[in-house]
Scaffold this motif. Sequence first.
Motif, PDB file in Angstrom:
ATOM      1  N   UNK A   1      19.729  14.555  52.343  1.00  0.00           N
ATOM      2  CA  UNK A   1      20.050  15.700  53.226  1.00  0.00           C
ATOM      3  C   UNK A   1      19.997  17.031  52.835  1.00  0.00           C
ATOM      4  N   UNK A   2      19.620  17.374  51.480  1.00  0.00           N
ATOM      5  CA  UNK A   2      19.625  18.411  51.021  1.00  0.00           C
ATOM      6  C   UNK A   2      18.500  19.065  50.776  1.00  0.00           C
ATOM      7  N   UNK A   3      18.295  20.324  50.776  1.00  0.00           N
ATOM      8  CA  UNK A   3      17.127  21.116  50.731  1.00  0.00           C
ATOM      9  C   UNK A   3      16.994  21.506  49.028  1.00  0.00           C
ATOM     10  N   UNK A   4      15.558  21.857  48.473  1.00  0.00           N
ATOM     11  CA  UNK A   4      15.346  22.307  47.218  1.00  0.00           C
ATOM     12  C   UNK A   4      15.892  23.643  47.108  1.00  0.00           C
ATOM     13  N   UNK A   5      15.983  24.351  45.962  1.00  0.00           N
ATOM     14  CA  UNK A   5      16.533  25.543  45.705  1.00  0.00           C
ATOM     15  C   UNK A   5      15.521  26.637  46.596  1.00  0.00           C
ATOM     16  N   UNK A   6      14.239  26.431  46.478  1.00  0.00           N
ATOM     17  CA  UNK A   6      13.347  27.486  47.051  1.00  0.00           C
ATOM     18  C   UNK A   6      13.381  27.343  48.674  1.00  0.00           C
ATOM     19  N   UNK A   7      13.634  26.068  49.053  1.00  0.00           N
ATOM     20  CA  UNK A   7      13.889  25.789  50.439  1.00  0.00           C
ATOM     21  C   UNK A   7      14.927  26.650  51.137  1.00  0.00           C
ATOM     22  N   UNK A   8      16.017  26.519  50.214  1.00  0.00           N
ATOM     23  CA  UNK A   8      17.287  27.152  50.576  1.00  0.00           C
ATOM     24  C   UNK A   8      17.319  28.546  50.681  1.00  0.00           C
ATOM     25  N   UNK A   9      16.586  28.922  49.765  1.00  0.00           N
ATOM     26  CA  UNK A   9      16.216  30.766  49.558  1.00  0.00           C
ATOM     27  C   UNK A   9      15.297  30.837  50.873  1.00  0.00           C
ATOM     28  N   UNK A  10      14.193  30.073  51.200  1.00  0.00           N
ATOM     29  CA  UNK A  10      13.418  30.378  52.374  1.00  0.00           C
ATOM     30  C   UNK A  10      13.971  30.545  53.557  1.00  0.00           C
ATOM     31  N   UNK A  11      15.165  29.664  53.775  1.00  0.00           N
ATOM     32  CA  UNK A  11      15.876  29.582  55.008  1.00  0.00           C
ATOM     33  C   UNK A  11      16.886  30.803  55.170  1.00  0.00           C
ATOM     34  N   UNK A  12      17.200  31.445  54.017  1.00  0.00           N
ATOM     35  CA  UNK A  12      18.241  32.435  53.881  1.00  0.00           C
ATOM     36  C   UNK A  12      17.604  33.853  54.317  1.00  0.00           C
ATOM     37  N   UNK A  13      16.411  34.058  53.561  1.00  0.00           N
ATOM     38  CA  UNK A  13      15.854  35.342  53.583  1.00  0.00           C
ATOM     39  C   UNK A  13      14.813  35.364  54.689  1.00  0.00           C
ATOM     40  N   UNK A  14      14.411  36.716  55.179  1.00  0.00           N
ATOM     41  CA  UNK A  14      13.483  36.955  56.120  1.00  0.00           C
ATOM     42  C   UNK A  14      11.949  36.355  55.722  1.00  0.00           C
ATOM     43  N   UNK A  15      11.436  35.893  56.486  1.00  0.00           N
ATOM     44  CA  UNK A  15      10.038  35.056  56.257  1.00  0.00           C
ATOM     45  C   UNK A  15       9.297  35.953  55.441  1.00  0.00           C
ATOM     46  N   UNK A  16       8.535  35.542  54.243  1.00  0.00           N
ATOM     47  CA  UNK A  16       7.613  36.348  53.457  1.00  0.00           C
ATOM     48  C   UNK A  16       8.051  37.360  52.701  1.00  0.00           C
ATOM     49  N   UNK A  17       9.496  37.504  52.590  1.00  0.00           N
ATOM     50  CA  UNK A  17      10.173  38.682  51.839  1.00  0.00           C
ATOM     51  C   UNK A  17      10.534  38.299  50.523  1.00  0.00           C
ATOM     52  N   UNK A  18      10.748  36.919  50.179  1.00  0.00           N
ATOM     53  CA  UNK A  18      11.147  36.723  48.672  1.00  0.00           C
ATOM     54  C   UNK A  18      10.241  36.937  47.792  1.00  0.00           C
ATOM     55  N   UNK A  19      10.660  37.521  46.761  1.00  0.00           N
ATOM     56  CA  UNK A  19       9.821  37.677  45.479  1.00  0.00           C
ATOM     57  C   UNK A  19      10.686  37.125  44.250  1.00  0.00           C
ATOM     58  N   UNK A  20       9.955  35.937  43.810  1.00  0.00           N
ATOM     59  CA  UNK A  20      10.675  35.179  42.747  1.00  0.00           C
ATOM     60  C   UNK A  20      10.681  35.782  41.410  1.00  0.00           C
ATOM     61  N   UNK A  21      11.711  35.955  40.741  1.00  0.00           N
ATOM     62  CA  UNK A  21      11.489  36.667  39.182  1.00  0.00           C
ATOM     63  C   UNK A  21      11.984  35.758  38.158  1.00  0.00           C
ATOM     64  N   UNK A  22      11.696  35.981  36.878  1.00  0.00           N
ATOM     65  CA  UNK A  22      12.023  35.275  35.698  1.00  0.00           C
ATOM     66  C   UNK A  22      11.517  33.651  35.727  1.00  0.00           C
ATOM     67  N   UNK A  23      10.647  33.367  36.365  1.00  0.00           N
ATOM     68  CA  UNK A  23       9.911  32.149  36.369  1.00  0.00           C
ATOM     69  C   UNK A  23       9.622  31.671  34.814  1.00  0.00           C
TER      70      UNK A  23
END
Length: 108
Positions: free
Chosen positions: A34-56
């Motif tokens: 019942x857990x989300x992936x790291x990116x799914x958790x971030x997507x739920x936290x931040x405003x839609x479309x605003x996340x820019x990933x760094x250091x990939x």
Amino acid sequence: MAQSREDLEKKLSQREKIAFDADPKATSRQRAEGKLTARERIDKLVDPGSFVEEFMLAETQSTDFGMTEKKLPSDGVVTGFGKIDGRPVYVYSQDRSILAGKRRERPR
């Protein structure tokens, strides 16, 4: 040795595919719990479309425990910036599907 922009973009594209696909077994286990992936958790936290990933392109620097052969994107941590309620934030999330979400460092 300097790399061309094209080489770097190709490498980033390959890393993104690996990072977003993650480890299917680890992702299945997370979903079963019942857990989300790291990116799914971030997507739920931040405003839609605003996340820019760094250091990939970050890779673990450890050579212990067979890590020399394991060059995985983001080193197990998804980091970047975005907005929450319109306010700028910097966020990170441990990615359990990459290195079990733990940074591997050399023992001191």
